[in-house]
Design a protein around this motif. Structure first.
Motif, PDB file in Angstrom:
ATOM      1  N   PRO A 192       0.795  -1.238   0.000  1.00  0.00           N
ATOM      2  CA  PRO A 192       0.000   0.000   0.000  1.00  0.00           C
ATOM      3  C   PRO A 192       0.823   1.281   0.000  1.00  0.00           C
ATOM      4  O   PRO A 192       0.310   2.344   0.339  1.00  0.00           O
ATOM      5  CB  PRO A 192      -0.827  -0.128   1.279  1.00  0.00           C
ATOM      6  CG  PRO A 192      -0.025  -0.982   2.177  1.00  0.00           C
ATOM      7  CD  PRO A 192       0.714  -1.941   1.287  1.00  0.00           C
ATOM      8  N   TYR A 193       2.087   1.202  -0.351  1.00  0.00           N
ATOM      9  CA  TYR A 193       2.924   2.401  -0.418  1.00  0.00           C
ATOM     10  C   TYR A 193       3.975   2.229  -1.499  1.00  0.00           C
ATOM     11  O   TYR A 193       4.329   1.117  -1.880  1.00  0.00           O
ATOM     12  CB  TYR A 193       3.576   2.699   0.936  1.00  0.00           C
ATOM     13  CG  TYR A 193       4.527   1.627   1.435  1.00  0.00           C
ATOM     14  CD1 TYR A 193       5.889   1.719   1.200  1.00  0.00           C
ATOM     15  CD2 TYR A 193       4.060   0.523   2.146  1.00  0.00           C
ATOM     16  CE1 TYR A 193       6.767   0.743   1.662  1.00  0.00           C
ATOM     17  CE2 TYR A 193       4.924  -0.445   2.610  1.00  0.00           C
ATOM     18  CZ  TYR A 193       6.274  -0.331   2.363  1.00  0.00           C
ATOM     19  OH  TYR A 193       7.139  -1.301   2.816  1.00  0.00           O
ATOM     20  N   LEU A 223       6.393  16.442   7.829  1.00  0.00           N
ATOM     21  CA  LEU A 223       4.989  16.657   7.480  1.00  0.00           C
ATOM     22  C   LEU A 223       4.860  16.820   5.975  1.00  0.00           C
ATOM     23  O   LEU A 223       5.512  17.684   5.386  1.00  0.00           O
ATOM     24  CB  LEU A 223       4.440  17.919   8.157  1.00  0.00           C
ATOM     25  CG  LEU A 223       4.561  17.988   9.664  1.00  0.00           C
ATOM     26  CD1 LEU A 223       4.221  19.380  10.167  1.00  0.00           C
ATOM     27  CD2 LEU A 223       3.655  16.961  10.307  1.00  0.00           C
ATOM     28  N   ASN A 224       4.015  15.995   5.364  1.00  0.00           N
ATOM     29  CA  ASN A 224       3.700  16.113   3.948  1.00  0.00           C
ATOM     30  C   ASN A 224       2.180  15.988   3.827  1.00  0.00           C
ATOM     31  O   ASN A 224       1.662  14.923   3.501  1.00  0.00           O
ATOM     32  CB  ASN A 224       4.417  15.039   3.143  1.00  0.00           C
ATOM     33  CG  ASN A 224       4.175  15.155   1.655  1.00  0.00           C
ATOM     34  OD1 ASN A 224       3.266  15.841   1.200  1.00  0.00           O
ATOM     35  ND2 ASN A 224       4.988  14.456   0.889  1.00  0.00           N
ATOM     36  N   PRO A 225       1.449  17.069   4.115  1.00  0.00           N
ATOM     37  CA  PRO A 225      -0.020  17.001   4.106  1.00  0.00           C
ATOM     38  C   PRO A 225      -0.600  16.647   2.739  1.00  0.00           C
ATOM     39  O   PRO A 225      -1.647  16.013   2.666  1.00  0.00           O
ATOM     40  CB  PRO A 225      -0.459  18.406   4.532  1.00  0.00           C
ATOM     41  CG  PRO A 225       0.742  19.085   5.055  1.00  0.00           C
ATOM     42  CD  PRO A 225       1.939  18.369   4.521  1.00  0.00           C
ATOM     43  N   ALA A 226       0.078  17.037   1.649  1.00  0.00           N
ATOM     44  CA  ALA A 226      -0.440  16.741   0.309  1.00  0.00           C
ATOM     45  C   ALA A 226      -0.579  15.243   0.084  1.00  0.00           C
ATOM     46  O   ALA A 226      -1.541  14.788  -0.551  1.00  0.00           O
ATOM     47  CB  ALA A 226       0.467  17.358  -0.744  1.00  0.00           C
ATOM     48  N   ASN A 227       0.362  14.456   0.617  1.00  0.00           N
ATOM     49  CA  ASN A 227       0.309  12.991   0.456  1.00  0.00           C
ATOM     50  C   ASN A 227      -0.119  12.277   1.734  1.00  0.00           C
ATOM     51  O   ASN A 227      -0.052  11.048   1.808  1.00  0.00           O
ATOM     52  CB  ASN A 227       1.673  12.463   0.006  1.00  0.00           C
ATOM     53  CG  ASN A 227       2.008  12.882  -1.408  1.00  0.00           C
ATOM     54  OD1 ASN A 227       1.152  12.905  -2.279  1.00  0.00           O
ATOM     55  ND2 ASN A 227       3.256  13.230  -1.639  1.00  0.00           N
ATOM     56  N   GLU A 247      10.718  11.123   2.337  1.00  0.00           N
ATOM     57  CA  GLU A 247      10.124  12.278   1.668  1.00  0.00           C
ATOM     58  C   GLU A 247       9.399  11.922   0.377  1.00  0.00           C
ATOM     59  O   GLU A 247       8.500  12.642  -0.046  1.00  0.00           O
ATOM     60  CB  GLU A 247      11.214  13.328   1.391  1.00  0.00           C
ATOM     61  CG  GLU A 247      11.762  13.939   2.674  1.00  0.00           C
ATOM     62  CD  GLU A 247      12.976  14.810   2.461  1.00  0.00           C
ATOM     63  OE1 GLU A 247      13.464  14.928   1.306  1.00  0.00           O
ATOM     64  OE2 GLU A 247      13.466  15.375   3.468  1.00  0.00           O
ATOM     65  N   SER A 248       9.769  10.805  -0.255  1.00  0.00           N
ATOM     66  CA  SER A 248       9.122  10.402  -1.494  1.00  0.00           C
ATOM     67  C   SER A 248       7.972   9.425  -1.282  1.00  0.00           C
ATOM     68  O   SER A 248       7.254   9.106  -2.223  1.00  0.00           O
ATOM     69  CB  SER A 248      10.157   9.759  -2.433  1.00  0.00           C
ATOM     70  OG  SER A 248      10.608   8.518  -1.900  1.00  0.00           O
ATOM     71  N   LEU A 249       7.793   8.963  -0.064  1.00  0.00           N
ATOM     72  CA  LEU A 249       6.784   7.938   0.215  1.00  0.00           C
ATOM     73  C   LEU A 249       5.374   8.457  -0.069  1.00  0.00           C
ATOM     74  O   LEU A 249       5.025   9.579   0.297  1.00  0.00           O
ATOM     75  CB  LEU A 249       6.872   7.490   1.673  1.00  0.00           C
ATOM     76  CG  LEU A 249       6.059   6.232   1.946  1.00  0.00           C
ATOM     77  CD1 LEU A 249       6.945   5.142   2.452  1.00  0.00           C
ATOM     78  CD2 LEU A 249       4.941   6.517   2.895  1.00  0.00           C
TER      79      LEU A 249
END
Length: 189
Positions: A52-53, A120-124, A184-186
């Motif tokens: 799932p990732y 924090l990566n709210p977009a993903n 960061e790319s996950l």
């Protein structure tokens, strides 16, 4: 003439004595040093399978599927591995977070310092923590990421040698950057 000969002999003898006594320091052994290790910058590719990732990884490393969406990313030349461990969230996010923090702070006995940086990566919908462990600890870096409702992934770096921070520092710094890239790319599917 005899006086001139004695004078030259005396000058030569004095010169030899000066040469022999001027280098009076005893030789000292050089301090131990470590090899300077430089590593080639790798290209990054996206790793995508039935899990799932997805994430980007350094193509100079080998990704091995360990089942249940767990992976190892091996660096044979550096004798190191990143372990990625996936767990689904089933109303147990607090337990998973506590276990991830415990994994980091289990190394406090050997660590000189531990510094953590939130991610924090709210977009993903990827939220987590990247921790660096200084000193002769078994792992030099760890991270966890989650979406807080369905997915939880931890990553940790280990070397196949007794920890000696000075000798593994170049490789640890290189792999830490790869770990940051993974985190960061996950993206969750």
């Amino acid at each position: 003439m005899k006086l001139k000969h004695n004078f030259i002999t005396t000058i030569v003898a004095l010169g030899i004595c000066l040469l022999l006594t001027s280098c009076g320091d005893e030789p000292k052994p050089k301090p131990e040093a470590f090899l300077r290790l430089d590593y080639n910058m790798g290209d990054y590719a996206t790793y995508n399978n039935n899990c799932p990732y997805i994430f980007d990884y350094n193509t100079l490393a080998a990704v091995k599927d360990k089942g249940n969406c767990n992976f190892t990313i091996q660096y044979p030349k550096m004798k190191a591995t990143i372990f990625l461990t996936y767990k689904p969230v089933n109303n147990n996010i607090n337990l998973l977070l506590r276990d991830a923090e415990k994994l980091t702070y289990d190394h406090v006995i050997k660590a000189d310092d531990i510094s953590s940086q939130p991610f924090l990566n709210p977009a993903n919908k990827v939220y987590g923590m990247f921790s660096q462990v200084g000193g002769d600890a078994a792992t030099n870096a760890q991270f966890y990421v989650t979406d807080s409702t369905r997915h939880f992934l931890t990553g940790s770096m280990y070397f196949y040698a007794k920890p000696n921070f000075d000798s593994v520092m170049p490789a640890a710094a290189y792999i830490k950057e790869d770990m940051r890239t993974i985190m960061e790319s996950l993206r969750w599917k």
